[in-house]
Design an enzyme around this catalytic site. Structure first.
Site, PDB file in Angstrom:
ATOM      1  N   TYR A   5       0.833  -1.199   0.000  1.00  0.00           N
ATOM      2  CA  TYR A   5       0.000   0.000   0.000  1.00  0.00           C
ATOM      3  C   TYR A   5       0.866   1.246   0.000  1.00  0.00           C
ATOM      4  O   TYR A   5       2.063   1.189   0.272  1.00  0.00           O
ATOM      5  CB  TYR A   5      -0.947  -0.002   1.208  1.00  0.00           C
ATOM      6  CG  TYR A   5      -0.294   0.278   2.537  1.00  0.00           C
ATOM      7  CD1 TYR A   5      -0.393   1.527   3.140  1.00  0.00           C
ATOM      8  CD2 TYR A   5       0.433  -0.710   3.210  1.00  0.00           C
ATOM      9  CE1 TYR A   5       0.195   1.787   4.368  1.00  0.00           C
ATOM     10  CE2 TYR A   5       1.026  -0.459   4.437  1.00  0.00           C
ATOM     11  CZ  TYR A   5       0.910   0.787   5.014  1.00  0.00           C
ATOM     12  OH  TYR A   5       1.509   1.032   6.225  1.00  0.00           O
TER      13      TYR A   5
ATOM     14  N   ARG B   1      -7.122 -20.214  -2.770  1.00  0.00           N
ATOM     15  CA  ARG B   1      -6.206 -20.060  -1.656  1.00  0.00           C
ATOM     16  C   ARG B   1      -5.088 -21.099  -1.696  1.00  0.00           C
ATOM     17  O   ARG B   1      -5.324 -22.296  -1.677  1.00  0.00           O
ATOM     18  CB  ARG B   1      -6.940 -20.156  -0.310  1.00  0.00           C
ATOM     19  CG  ARG B   1      -6.051 -19.743   0.867  1.00  0.00           C
ATOM     20  CD  ARG B   1      -6.801 -19.819   2.191  1.00  0.00           C
ATOM     21  NE  ARG B   1      -6.024 -19.201   3.258  1.00  0.00           N
ATOM     22  CZ  ARG B   1      -4.977 -19.764   3.863  1.00  0.00           C
ATOM     23  NH1 ARG B   1      -4.578 -20.974   3.519  1.00  0.00           N
ATOM     24  NH2 ARG B   1      -4.330 -19.127   4.814  1.00  0.00           N
TER      25      ARG B   1
ATOM     26  N   HIS C   7      -0.618 -20.938  -0.553  1.00  0.00           N
ATOM     27  CA  HIS C   7       0.456 -20.055  -0.116  1.00  0.00           C
ATOM     28  C   HIS C   7       1.338 -19.616  -1.276  1.00  0.00           C
ATOM     29  O   HIS C   7       1.756 -18.460  -1.349  1.00  0.00           O
ATOM     30  CB  HIS C   7       1.302 -20.739   0.967  1.00  0.00           C
ATOM     31  CG  HIS C   7       0.620 -20.808   2.301  1.00  0.00           C
ATOM     32  ND1 HIS C   7      -0.426 -21.663   2.557  1.00  0.00           N
ATOM     33  CD2 HIS C   7       0.832 -20.122   3.450  1.00  0.00           C
ATOM     34  CE1 HIS C   7      -0.833 -21.515   3.811  1.00  0.00           C
ATOM     35  NE2 HIS C   7      -0.082 -20.577   4.378  1.00  0.00           N
TER      36      HIS C   7
ATOM     37  N   LYS D  32       6.534  -1.977   1.915  1.00  0.00           N
ATOM     38  CA  LYS D  32       5.332  -1.407   2.537  1.00  0.00           C
ATOM     39  C   LYS D  32       4.149  -2.362   2.328  1.00  0.00           C
ATOM     40  O   LYS D  32       3.205  -2.090   1.582  1.00  0.00           O
ATOM     41  CB  LYS D  32       5.035  -0.018   1.981  1.00  0.00           C
ATOM     42  CG  LYS D  32       4.131   0.822   2.883  1.00  0.00           C
ATOM     43  CD  LYS D  32       4.095   2.257   2.427  1.00  0.00           C
ATOM     44  CE  LYS D  32       3.139   3.098   3.263  1.00  0.00           C
ATOM     45  NZ  LYS D  32       3.603   3.277   4.645  1.00  0.00           N
TER      46      LYS D  32
ATOM     47  N   GLU E 274      11.908   2.512  14.435  1.00  0.00           N
ATOM     48  CA  GLU E 274      10.952   3.476  13.886  1.00  0.00           C
ATOM     49  C   GLU E 274       9.644   3.332  14.643  1.00  0.00           C
ATOM     50  O   GLU E 274       9.505   2.491  15.530  1.00  0.00           O
ATOM     51  CB  GLU E 274      10.718   3.206  12.398  1.00  0.00           C
ATOM     52  CG  GLU E 274      10.142   1.830  12.101  1.00  0.00           C
ATOM     53  CD  GLU E 274      10.024   1.538  10.621  1.00  0.00           C
ATOM     54  OE1 GLU E 274       9.950   2.489   9.822  1.00  0.00           O
ATOM     55  OE2 GLU E 274       9.990   0.348  10.261  1.00  0.00           O
TER      56      GLU E 274
ATOM     57  N   LEU F  36      11.121   1.088   7.326  1.00  0.00           N
ATOM     58  CA  LEU F  36      10.502   1.542   6.095  1.00  0.00           C
ATOM     59  C   LEU F  36      11.249   2.765   5.573  1.00  0.00           C
ATOM     60  O   LEU F  36      11.681   3.616   6.363  1.00  0.00           O
ATOM     61  CB  LEU F  36       9.042   1.899   6.348  1.00  0.00           C
ATOM     62  CG  LEU F  36       8.226   2.282   5.124  1.00  0.00           C
ATOM     63  CD1 LEU F  36       8.049   1.096   4.197  1.00  0.00           C
ATOM     64  CD2 LEU F  36       6.873   2.830   5.553  1.00  0.00           C
TER      65      LEU F  36
END
Length: 287
Positions: A33, A100, A102, A149, A182, A207
């Site tokens: 994202y 589904r 993995h 991210k 962080e 990040l």
């Protein structure tokens, strides 16, 4: 008028926005994202956010869902339809919908894309910045690729809840060496006793904050020394000032760490100045 979301090629009322139950972002956190600050209807720090998005997708071997130009058009149109001038734009890209398993889908599937926009009360955020906020510390317990991210944010959510229950707005992760990495949703900074701005280097498992990167330029242009060097919670408590950065917080002064005041316990002039300079730059360069 209902808020509008973009979901896989369609603009729909947010109340009707849905994703498939076998979207891999939902089932496996197989998604990334980005969040842009929105100033006067424009996207702040555009190059940094697009570059980080492309890198995150590449690291997970997810294709860009569309060209950068097309994605920019989608983001802008979502903003326009929501009639929001000051806020945040959220983009999520998952590997897509597949049975589904993995491992990656055997047959290629198109990435899934959602975009939402939320309003920010700038007067309220300025008041909070003027008062300063508290943070707590918590042991680092995240995976080894925080540079991506990804939407896999359960440790971050638990840290945020811990902060809320302590009356703080953020939690700083502390690694096995006793150093701050962080925040749960921000980068951490101090102004140390020598007047040097310090923040963790990106070679550590953090990040690569876009606001962080922009602020390094802003600070150096303002004549401040910036050292990408870690610090301990004790050093933070003994610092002249502290603050956090992120698309949602911008530059937010920290006046208390684990209940201990930072400096004299009041918002300092450097963080205040950097917040103003960053916002001026972000507004001037937004697209």
């Amino acid at each position: 008028m209902s808020r509008i979301a973009y979901v896989n090629g369609r603009f729909v009322p947010k109340s009707q926005a849905v994703v498939h139950i076998e979207d891999r972002g939902y089932q496996l956190a197989d998604a990334v994202y980005e969040v842009w600050a929105l100033f006067d209807g424009k996207l702040a720090d555009p190059e940094g956010h697009f570059a980080r998005l492309e890198r995150s997708l590449s690291e997970l071997r997810i294709d860009m869902p569309m060209s950068r130009a097309a994605l920019t058009a989608v983001l802008r149109e979502t903003v326009r339809r929501n009639r929001i001038r000051e806020g945040l734009v959220y983009l999520q890209v998952s590997r897509g919908v597949a049975r589904r398993d993995h491992a990656f889908p055997t047959d290629p599937v198109p990435p899934a894309v959602i975009v939402t926009v939320s309003r920010v009360d700038r007067a309220a955020t300025e008041a909070r910045a003027a008062a300063g906020v508290a943070v707590i510390t918590t042991p680092e317990n995240r995976w080894g690729r925080c540079d991506i991210k990804t939407v896999g944010l359960l440790p971050n959510a638990l840290a945020k809840q811990k902060a809320r229950e302590a009356g703080a707005v953020e939690a700083w992760f502390v690694d096995e060496l006793g150093l701050v990495t962080e925040g749960a949703s921000s980068n951490a900074w101090i102004l140390d006793a020598e007047g040097t701005l310090r923040t963790r280097d990106t070679q550590a498992n953090i990040l690569r904050g876009v606001t962080r990167l922009s602020l390094i330029d802003v600070a150096r242009e303002a004549g401040l020394k910036v050292d990408e060097r870690p610090f301990t919670p004790q050093e933070a408590a003994q610092a002249k000032e502290a603050f956090i950065t992120g698309a949602g917080t911008l530059v937010l002064p920290v006046v208390k760490v684990d209940g201990h005041p930072v400096g004299d316990g009041r918002v300092g002039p450097v963080a205040t100045k950097l917040r103003r300079l960053y916002i001026e730059r972000a507004r001037a360069t937004a697209i």
